[in-house]
Design an enzyme around this catalytic site. Structure first.
Site, short mmCIF file in Angstrom:
data_model
loop_
_atom_site.label_atom_id
_atom_site.label_comp_id
_atom_site.label_asym_id
_atom_site.label_seq_id
_atom_site.Cartn_x
_atom_site.Cartn_y
_atom_site.Cartn_z
N ARG B 231 44.89 -6.71 58.45
CA ARG B 231 44.99 -5.49 59.24
C ARG B 231 46.23 -5.60 60.11
O ARG B 231 46.83 -6.68 60.25
CB ARG B 231 43.75 -5.31 60.11
CG ARG B 231 42.52 -4.91 59.31
CD ARG B 231 41.28 -4.95 60.15
NE ARG B 231 41.28 -3.94 61.21
CZ ARG B 231 40.36 -3.88 62.16
NH1 ARG B 231 39.40 -4.79 62.21
NH2 ARG B 231 40.39 -2.94 63.09
N HIS B 232 46.62 -4.47 60.68
CA HIS B 232 47.67 -4.48 61.69
C HIS B 232 47.22 -5.38 62.85
O HIS B 232 46.02 -5.67 62.99
CB HIS B 232 47.86 -3.05 62.20
CG HIS B 232 46.56 -2.44 62.64
ND1 HIS B 232 46.01 -2.69 63.88
CD2 HIS B 232 45.67 -1.66 61.97
CE1 HIS B 232 44.84 -2.06 63.97
NE2 HIS B 232 44.61 -1.43 62.82
N ASN B 238 42.53 0.08 69.83
CA ASN B 238 41.49 -0.93 69.56
C ASN B 238 40.93 -1.44 70.89
O ASN B 238 39.73 -1.58 71.06
CB ASN B 238 42.05 -2.14 68.81
CG ASN B 238 42.37 -1.87 67.36
OD1 ASN B 238 43.31 -2.46 66.82
ND2 ASN B 238 41.62 -1.00 66.70
N ARG B 281 51.12 1.12 63.90
CA ARG B 281 50.60 -0.22 64.12
C ARG B 281 50.82 -1.17 62.93
O ARG B 281 51.01 -2.37 63.15
CB ARG B 281 49.14 -0.19 64.56
CG ARG B 281 48.19 0.64 63.69
CD ARG B 281 46.94 0.97 64.48
NE ARG B 281 45.84 1.56 63.77
CZ ARG B 281 45.70 2.85 63.50
NH1 ARG B 281 46.67 3.72 63.84
NH2 ARG B 281 44.62 3.31 62.88
N GLU B 301 44.91 4.84 57.66
CA GLU B 301 43.49 4.64 57.94
C GLU B 301 42.70 5.91 57.62
O GLU B 301 43.26 7.02 57.59
CB GLU B 301 43.31 4.24 59.41
CG GLU B 301 41.86 3.96 59.84
CD GLU B 301 41.15 2.87 59.01
OE1 GLU B 301 41.27 2.86 57.76
OE2 GLU B 301 40.41 2.06 59.60
N HIS B 366 44.51 -1.18 57.38
CA HIS B 366 43.55 -0.81 58.42
C HIS B 366 42.15 -1.20 57.99
O HIS B 366 41.91 -1.52 56.83
CB HIS B 366 43.63 0.70 58.66
CG HIS B 366 44.99 1.20 58.97
ND1 HIS B 366 45.46 1.36 60.26
CD2 HIS B 366 46.01 1.58 58.16
CE1 HIS B 366 46.70 1.81 60.22
NE2 HIS B 366 47.07 1.95 58.97
#
Lengths: 442, 444
Positions: B231-232, B238, B281, B301, B366
């Site tokens: 993932r980023h 987040n 991201r 995402e 994502h």
């Protein structure tokens, strides 16, 4: 940092080399493949050797093509050289990505020289050979496109046919098809009898894989594609874009009229496709035929501008409004999509459209523009301004190298939703200039 | 309402894919991989492996003599097994909503294939043959080492014994092997794969699903490589427990990206391709790697529609019914004005196809996207998919091996919030807020 925009296509240009006797569909395949590649964003151009030959020599008879005609051979070799020179210019100076060399290329010698040329220049080579021994298909091809060729301008049908058949015989004498063993290191697809069978060898990269997939999905069975927008919607009446509204009373009328029109056409095994949006589904409901819903057929997502009128867009997002007018194809609504994005998501629809026979697609303005651009070979610049009025069905029938289009207006009034590009697209323009071309609404 | 709410209607008739080829030609490999792909794109598919039926019938394998063409007793058993397998295919299609069945057996005689075609015709199934032809002794030896020597048949043999016996087994089949014939079989639908894909012969593709199968088979390869999924780095949203949006990396997220760059360099990966989405991201994460990267919109995402940038508490407050519906069927649930996991799989299909074509790839994406890709690579069901654990700041290294994928989890030791929400006990729309919010992860 190099950022490649979703182009997982090779950096080396690709030279597609057609192979086959005359009347085997090489030009048909060349043009169709080129249309598809350009539509998905791969700059592609056809280099048809026949055209080069016609420019230097006016056609008399099949004797030009006799393998022992030395003088003609020199001319033909020179034409091939010139065509390949133009390929080099297309790749190096015109940002071309794929060139389709549309010629018979029926001798091993000719193909070997093309492969050397390509190797020297750093081009990838992919051969497409069309093999057909069905005399009916060949006769049909000749009747469809050869008899009306510039070569036979002054001949009657019978004369043209007879001469062309002799032309094919000239090529047959020296034709050496791609060989399973000797050519095992070349990348190619052999198409047998218009697609009942394919032999695919050494696919090198993504673009060749896509080309193979496309060629294996197209067919020449006669059929028609019907395109229509949904009936007029409640948002259309208010001049609002996007959203997911139901049909207006006139919209329902259109849907009923469309149903009647479709019945009157007596179409064999018609497939009907809609989007996931109410207005196309409600339209299809009136047809009385089973229909399939495709999310990919949903209208372009206008992001922050969804459900706004053009006046509101000008009011709230004047800069965005101008940017869109500057490059309507590539402009992406904030939190929304561009026409370019639309083309990308419509690609599987196009692929399935190629596989199918009679299809009616009930969709939306921007979506229909994209599909139409593919079917009628329109450029990215023309695409966002194609006229797709409400309450008009388009019947597209493939014919020869293109598509015959019939506009069928079903005589139910509807608002106009077409906005032409205004004169002033500058970010500094004033509201009147921006709103000059918006269509009327309630 | 006659509408069919699918992306495309696959044939209504079920399809029987019939594998053809000598042992150790990759038939089971292809069967399993194809089956995994078809199930992932939503086509219920099942493999019927004749070897397994034979092992159940015969219980213990002695040696290659079982496969001698003059072994009448064994022939009866083998025919009975084939019949049972096809009976199970009928059950799968008629009672278990199966769409595609892959009959994984040698099917090397014309006689056997004719009987399968008659059987299918009688039942109304479409038939598509996949023949694997290979004469490269190195490839065959490699196959035998990777999957045959460790087969249940050879559980009590040493490597060399197993190898020797298996080669004799192949010889038994060779005596009666008749490949699909260009002329005699011209009315059948099939693809012949030569030498692991350098060449294909495709005959009479009948419909959409066969066209997709051919395209897939022509894009897969067996060259060793690894797929890295990450993932980023942790993003600002987040940290706030907000879903979706297009925010930048947090300071810890930037640290992770740097660490990821260090890890990648340390792996000394040949010709690594790096893919990101169009969102800040993932791009910011890739920027730290010092390698060229490609952006794919398809890797964006999942679109949470009206819930974009909300916390789970906000969602419970503003859309409590939607929140519950999502917990009831997380795979198929579509956010209003947004997407479902099912939609995600659909838009990720071209990514998967290109992943198959490529060799070493790092995909920076994502949570929901990574779950979909992982489900494809590890053959997870639609029910498992939305709950697969894909924590921040952890790289997964997937290496195809034998019939599956080896997975290595590499946590790069940079702290991050947890973004994984388990399915709560109560998914009823009448549940109260505490029950709905029971499993949400902590945030600032």
């Amino acid at each position: 940092m190099i950022i490649m925009q979703n182009t997982f296509f090779t950096n080396s240009p690709t030279l597609i080399v057609m192979v086959g006797l005359p009347a085997r569909g090489k030009t048909y395949i060349s043009k169709k493949l080129t249309r598809y590649l350009n539509w998905i964003g791969v700059p592609t151009k056809v280099f048809n050797l026949g055209q080069y030959r016609r420019e230097v020599q006016s056609y008399k008879s099949f004797e030009f093509f006799r393998p022992d005609n030395e003088e003609a051979m020199q001319i033909r070799k020179a034409c091939a050289s010139n065509a390949l020179k133009d390929v080099v210019i297309y790749f190096s100076k015109e940002h071309g990505q794929v060139a389709v060399f549309d010629a018979t290329n029926t001798t091993r010698e000719r193909r070997v020289s093309i492969v050397s040329f390509a190797k020297e220049k750093g081009y990838k080579v992919f051969f497409v050979e069309s093999i057909c021994d069905d005399p009916d298909i060949i006769a049909q091809n000749i009747a469809d496109v050869k008899v009306s060729s510039p070569d036979y301008l002054n001949c009657d049908k019978e004369e043209a046919l007879a001469d062309f058949l002799k032309r094919i015989e000239c090529y047959k004498q020296t034709y050496v098809p791609l060989d399973d063993e000797k050519d095992r290191r070349l990348s190619y697809i052999k198409i047998f009898n218009v697609g009942s069978r394919y032999l695919v060898n050494c696919v090198q990269d993504h673009i060749q894989s896509r080309i193979v997939y496309y060629l294996m999905n197209i067919h020449v069975t006669p059929r028609s594609i019907y395109l229509s927008r949904h009936g007029e919607s409640n948002m259309n009446l208010l001049g609002r874009i996007g959203g997911d509204s139901g049909l207006s009373p006139r919209g329902h009328k259109y849907a009923t009229a469309l149903g009647t029109f479709i019945k009157s056409q007596h179409i064999k095994d018609l497939k009907v496709w809609t989007s996931h949006m109410k207005r196309t589904i409600q339209t299809a409901e009136h047809l009385g035929i089973p229909y399939e819903q495709w999310k990919a057929l949903n209208e372009i997502d206008a992001g922050v501008c969804e459900e706004m009128t053009y006046e509101e867009i000008q009011d709230n997002h004047p800069e965005e409004f101008a940017l869109r007018d500057q490059d309507k194809y590539r402009y992406r609504y904030p939190k929304g999509e561009s026409y370019e994005d639309l083309v990308h998501r419509l690609e599987p629809v196009i692929m399935e459209l190629e596989r199918q026979e009679n299809v009616l697609v009930v969709c939306h303005q921007a979506v229909m523009r994209c599909l139409l651009a593919y079917l009628l070979d329109k450029t990215a610049d023309e695409l966002p301004y194609l006229k797709c009025p409400l309450h008009t069905a388009l019947k597209l029938t493939p014919v020869a190298y293109g598509c015959k289009v019939e506009h069928v207006f079903l005589n139910i009034e509807a608002v106009n939703t077409h906005r032409e590009r205004p004169g002033n697209v500058d970010v500094s323009r004033d509201p009147e200039e921006a709103l000059k071309t918006i269509p009327d609404h309630f």
